[in-house]
Scaffold this motif. Structure first.
Motif, short mmCIF file in Angstrom:
data_model
loop_
_atom_site.label_atom_id
_atom_site.label_comp_id
_atom_site.label_asym_id
_atom_site.label_seq_id
_atom_site.Cartn_x
_atom_site.Cartn_y
_atom_site.Cartn_z
N ASN A 124 15.35 11.44 -1.43
CA ASN A 124 13.91 11.41 -1.18
C ASN A 124 13.58 10.65 0.10
O ASN A 124 12.70 11.06 0.85
CB ASN A 124 13.17 10.83 -2.38
CG ASN A 124 12.94 11.87 -3.45
OD1 ASN A 124 12.15 12.79 -3.26
ND2 ASN A 124 13.63 11.75 -4.55
N ALA A 125 14.28 9.55 0.36
CA ALA A 125 14.05 8.78 1.59
C ALA A 125 14.46 9.61 2.81
O ALA A 125 13.74 9.64 3.82
CB ALA A 125 14.82 7.47 1.54
N VAL A 126 15.59 10.30 2.74
CA VAL A 126 16.02 11.15 3.86
C VAL A 126 14.99 12.24 4.10
O VAL A 126 14.62 12.52 5.25
CB VAL A 126 17.43 11.75 3.60
CG1 VAL A 126 17.76 12.83 4.60
CG2 VAL A 126 18.49 10.64 3.64
N THR A 185 0.85 -1.19 0.00
CA THR A 185 0.00 0.00 0.00
C THR A 185 0.89 1.24 0.00
O THR A 185 2.08 1.16 0.31
CB THR A 185 -0.90 0.02 1.24
OG1 THR A 185 -0.07 0.12 2.40
CG2 THR A 185 -1.78 -1.22 1.32
N ALA A 186 0.30 2.36 -0.32
CA ALA A 186 1.06 3.61 -0.32
C ALA A 186 1.64 3.88 1.06
O ALA A 186 2.78 4.32 1.18
CB ALA A 186 0.15 4.76 -0.76
N SER A 187 0.89 3.58 2.11
CA SER A 187 1.40 3.84 3.46
C SER A 187 2.55 2.90 3.80
O SER A 187 3.48 3.28 4.50
CB SER A 187 0.29 3.74 4.50
OG SER A 187 -0.29 2.46 4.49
N ALA A 188 2.53 1.66 3.29
CA ALA A 188 3.63 0.72 3.53
C ALA A 188 4.89 1.18 2.79
O ALA A 188 6.00 1.10 3.33
CB ALA A 188 3.24 -0.68 3.10
N SER A 242 10.18 3.89 3.09
CA SER A 242 11.04 5.00 2.70
C SER A 242 11.51 5.78 3.92
O SER A 242 12.68 6.18 4.00
CB SER A 242 10.33 5.92 1.71
OG SER A 242 11.19 6.95 1.29
N ILE A 243 10.62 6.01 4.87
CA ILE A 243 10.98 6.73 6.10
C ILE A 243 12.04 5.95 6.87
O ILE A 243 13.03 6.52 7.34
CB ILE A 243 9.73 6.97 6.98
CG1 ILE A 243 8.83 8.01 6.31
CG2 ILE A 243 10.12 7.41 8.40
CD1 ILE A 243 7.44 8.11 6.91
N ALA A 244 11.87 4.64 6.99
CA ALA A 244 12.84 3.81 7.69
C ALA A 244 14.20 3.84 6.99
O ALA A 244 15.25 3.94 7.64
CB ALA A 244 12.33 2.37 7.80
N GLU A 245 14.19 3.79 5.66
CA GLU A 245 15.43 3.87 4.90
C GLU A 245 16.09 5.24 5.08
O GLU A 245 17.30 5.35 5.22
CB GLU A 245 15.18 3.59 3.42
CG GLU A 245 16.41 3.68 2.54
CD GLU A 245 17.49 2.65 2.86
OE1 GLU A 245 18.66 2.90 2.49
OE2 GLU A 245 17.19 1.61 3.48
#
Length: 106
Positions: A97-99, A11-14, A19-22
């Protein structure tokens, strides 16, 4: 008979959580993003004090502003000591983008 391959559907939230974790991993990685060398970040160990504390960023900067800052802050502030992570290819566009995804959670 043809076998069908199945892939997990994210899902988009997953995808966002991944990405946030990365992004957090990169920000705290002393060999990669290395944000902790200069910034205090909640949850980080042994932060530096050269740069401002990274908190409440989403209310102060747009996503585009944060991408520009991480990519090459020298365009906005020629006197900065912040490394141009994008221009110097320290971080890829995907990593930046992840940062930024992580920074927007602070």
């Amino acid at each position: 008979m043809l076998a069908l391959l199945t892939y997990p559907i994210l899902t988009a939230s997953a995808v966002q959580a991944q990405s946030i974790a990365e992004g957090q991993k990169l920000a705290f990685d002393r060999a990669k993003g290395n944000c902790l060398t200069c910034h205090v970040i909640k949850g980080g160990d042994l932060p530096g004090t050269i740069g401002p504390e990274l908190s409440d960023l989403k209310s102060r900067y747009s996503r585009d502003d944060l991408i520009a800052i991480v990519s090459d802050e020298t365009k906005r502030n020629p006197l900065t000591v912040m490394p141009p992570f994008g221009r110097n290819r320290i971080l890829s566009e995907k990593e930046i983008n992840a940062v930024v995804d992580f920074l927007q959670t602070l």
